[in-house]
Design an enzyme around this catalytic site. Structure first.
Site, PDB file in Angstrom:
ATOM      1  N   CYS A 244      29.115  47.833  40.215  1.00  0.00           N
ATOM      2  CA  CYS A 244      27.392  48.389  40.157  1.00  0.00           C
ATOM      3  C   CYS A 244      27.061  49.355  40.285  1.00  0.00           C
ATOM      4  O   CYS A 244      25.848  49.120  39.649  1.00  0.00           O
ATOM      5  CB  CYS A 244      28.085  49.122  42.283  1.00  0.00           C
ATOM      6  SG  CYS A 244      29.647  48.221  42.685  1.00  0.00           S
TER       7      CYS A 244
ATOM      8  N   ASP B 133      24.397  42.835  40.383  1.00  0.00           N
ATOM      9  CA  ASP B 133      24.326  43.014  39.790  1.00  0.00           C
ATOM     10  C   ASP B 133      26.558  43.099  38.906  1.00  0.00           C
ATOM     11  O   ASP B 133      26.330  44.220  37.750  1.00  0.00           O
ATOM     12  CB  ASP B 133      24.338  44.950  40.317  1.00  0.00           C
ATOM     13  CG  ASP B 133      25.686  44.352  41.328  1.00  0.00           C
ATOM     14  OD1 ASP B 133      25.976  43.329  41.888  1.00  0.00           O
ATOM     15  OD2 ASP B 133      25.745  45.530  41.942  1.00  0.00           O
ATOM     16  N   ASN B 134      26.786  41.905  39.168  1.00  0.00           N
ATOM     17  CA  ASN B 134      28.115  41.780  38.810  1.00  0.00           C
ATOM     18  C   ASN B 134      28.543  40.223  39.417  1.00  0.00           C
ATOM     19  O   ASN B 134      27.811  40.260  40.859  1.00  0.00           O
ATOM     20  CB  ASN B 134      28.609  42.777  38.975  1.00  0.00           C
ATOM     21  CG  ASN B 134      28.961  42.913  40.283  1.00  0.00           C
ATOM     22  OD1 ASN B 134      28.608  45.004  40.045  1.00  0.00           O
ATOM     23  ND2 ASN B 134      30.233  42.936  40.862  1.00  0.00           N
TER      24      ASN B 134
END
Length: 490
Positions: A30, A265-266
């Protein structure tokens, strides 16, 4: 004629739909990933290494060295934009040792920041630096809906004399996967995908992957299926949020002049290589995320095959705003010139992925046999992270190659290499069979990218026709590392 810009950032969202097919994160965690989005820099340049204050996540050092140079700060100070943020910022935002919720990061005209990490109820918001506490009443407090309503308020009351940039950052679909009441029974029969790498042993991978129990216990499979279902349920409220904002832009006559970016974000894994649920690993399921873009002069229903990373979002948004990206220290590059094109002959062929593993100094009580140095452990003794789960990868996508090359910073300098065209689920590590010349070039390229900054991060990759390999230009530490690597791969 200034363009309007909206960035919709979801939490931990695996790739499923996209306009840019190969879109990657600079780090599959994150805070480092969000720092890369905001700064346009790789982690080795913004120095956010994990989700802790000591790891530079929203620390005083970050606020002093990086926040003044984020793309929103440049939009506001130099491009004349009014800026709006709503949602999760960085995991340690609001920490008492880093200014508390009174701290409003530079670059935001209107600020609605979540205190610390993802929640759906019982949270605190910083509204322009003042704490606003929320409880557990769905109609007033469910965070995804509240972010939608605050976004609509901004659109209603913003000045019409300046262009605007909005960043709406929902915690969904991050844990604790609390769905809105009307969606709690949705997707009743949905399970995590049973891809070829689901619930199998990663036999030729780094030790952390090899230690996962295979086959997984029934309770682990039940847990990850429930998690997958819960994630989908929380995303139904995100669908509502997107629809409300887009409709409001349309009603106001602003939609056709607005670029909208939808990304995460991921990535996230649910059972791949018998790892129950988490991110942090080097594989496609953790480093690859959706990126959908709509806006002026972008034809609908296209999928670009060009390699884009989250370090490119800041440069692209600044480019849209008419700001000269070359005046920044950003490592990424603007994809505005190639947006809407299917292939770009002069576009990049590789990007860097970096991750610094975390472990505990004491043995995990659920996993005493593994000893100290591991973390994120499950009851059946499967640990998702460790100190030496520290790696860097060159991810290459070119007409002649779709390759991932990774080195671990551990005692054995463990190497993983995947031909993603032939092996999309990364079942077979080809580090010991790939051509040694390719291996040396990729090793050299990785060294370069790990020490790059700004323009030097955008030099031609190994599979770019403009690439020049000069073995004499080795780094001082490189010959030692290369000889260690050769020993490892014998």
């Amino acid at each position: 004629d200034k363009k309007y810009i909206l960035l919709l950032l979801m939490k931990t969202l695996s790739v499923s739909c996209r306009v840019f097919s190969p879109q990657f994160v600079a780090s599959p965690l994150c805070c480092p990933s969000r720092a890369s989005i905001l700064t346009g820099k790789y982690p080795h340049n913004h120095h956010v290494i994990n989700n802790t204050l000591d790891g530079n996540c929203s620390s005083k050092a970050w606020q002093k060295s990086e926040e003044p140079h984020t793309f929103p700060a440049l939009l506001k100070a130099s491009a004349g934009y009014q800026t709006f943020f709503a949602g999760k910022y960085l995991n340690q935002y609001g920490h008492s040792e880093a200014g508390g919720v009174e701290h409003v990061p530079l670059g935001w005209s209107y600020w609605v920041g979540l205190d610390k990490n993802s929640k759906y109820y019982n949270y605190t918001l910083s509204v322009n630096g003042k704490a606003q506490k929320h409880g557990a009443d769905y109609s007033k407090d469910y965070l995804t809906d509240l972010l939608a309503n605050m976004s609509l308020d901004f659109l209603q009351y913003k000045t019409s004399y300046q262009p605007f940039f909005m960043m709406v950052s929902t915690p969904a679909p991050h844990s604790p996967w609390t769905a809105a009441p009307q969606y709690q029974n949705s997707f009743k029969n949905t399970k995590a995908p049973r891809d070829p790498n689901f619930n199998i042993h990663g036999k030729d991978k780094h030790w952390l992957i090899r230690q996962a129990k295979t086959p997984m216990s029934n309770s682990s499979i039940q847990f990850l299926d429930d998690a997958f279902r819960g994630r989908w349920q929380t995303l139904l409220s995100v669908d509502d949020l997107v629809e409300k904002i887009v409709k409001r832009l349309e009603v106001r006559g602003e939609l056709n002049n607005t670029y909208i970016f939808f990304t995460s974000d991921n990535g996230y894994h649910t059972g791949q290589f018998s790892l129950p649920v988490d991110k942090r690993q080097l594989y496609e399921f953790d480093i690859r995320v959706p990126l959908m873009v709509r806006g002026p002069n972008i034809k609908p229903n296209q999928i670009s095959q060009m390699l884009v990373a989250n370090v490119d979002l800041g440069p692209t948004i600044l480019d849209i705003a008419g700001y000269n990206v070359n005046k920044t220290q950003m490592d990424g590059m603007s994809f505005l010139p190639v947006m809407g094109k299917m292939n770009g002959t002069s576009w990049r062929t590789d990007i860097l992925v970096e991750y610094e593993g975390e472990g505990r100094n004491k043995s995990d009580p659920t996993c005493p046999l593994l000893g100290p140095g591991v973390s994120e452990c499950f009851p059946d003794c499967v640990c998702e992270d460790s100190y030496n789960n520290t790696y860097a990868c060159v991810r290459t996508i070119a007409p002649s190659s779709n390759l991932q090359y990774c080195e671990f910073d551990d005692n054995e300098i463990f190497v993983e290499v995947y031909n993603v065209t032939a092996d999309p689920y990364q079942l077979t590590n080809i580090a010991k069979t790939i051509d040694k010349e390719v291996l040396e070039k990729m090793n050299h390229r990785l060294m370069m990218l790990q020490s790059c900054s700004g323009q030097s991060c955008r030099t031609p990759g190994v599979y770019d026709p403009r690439y020049k390999f000069d073995p004499r230009q080795m780094f001082t530490s490189h010959s030692w590392r290369l000889s260690r690597l050769r020993q490892t791969l014998k």
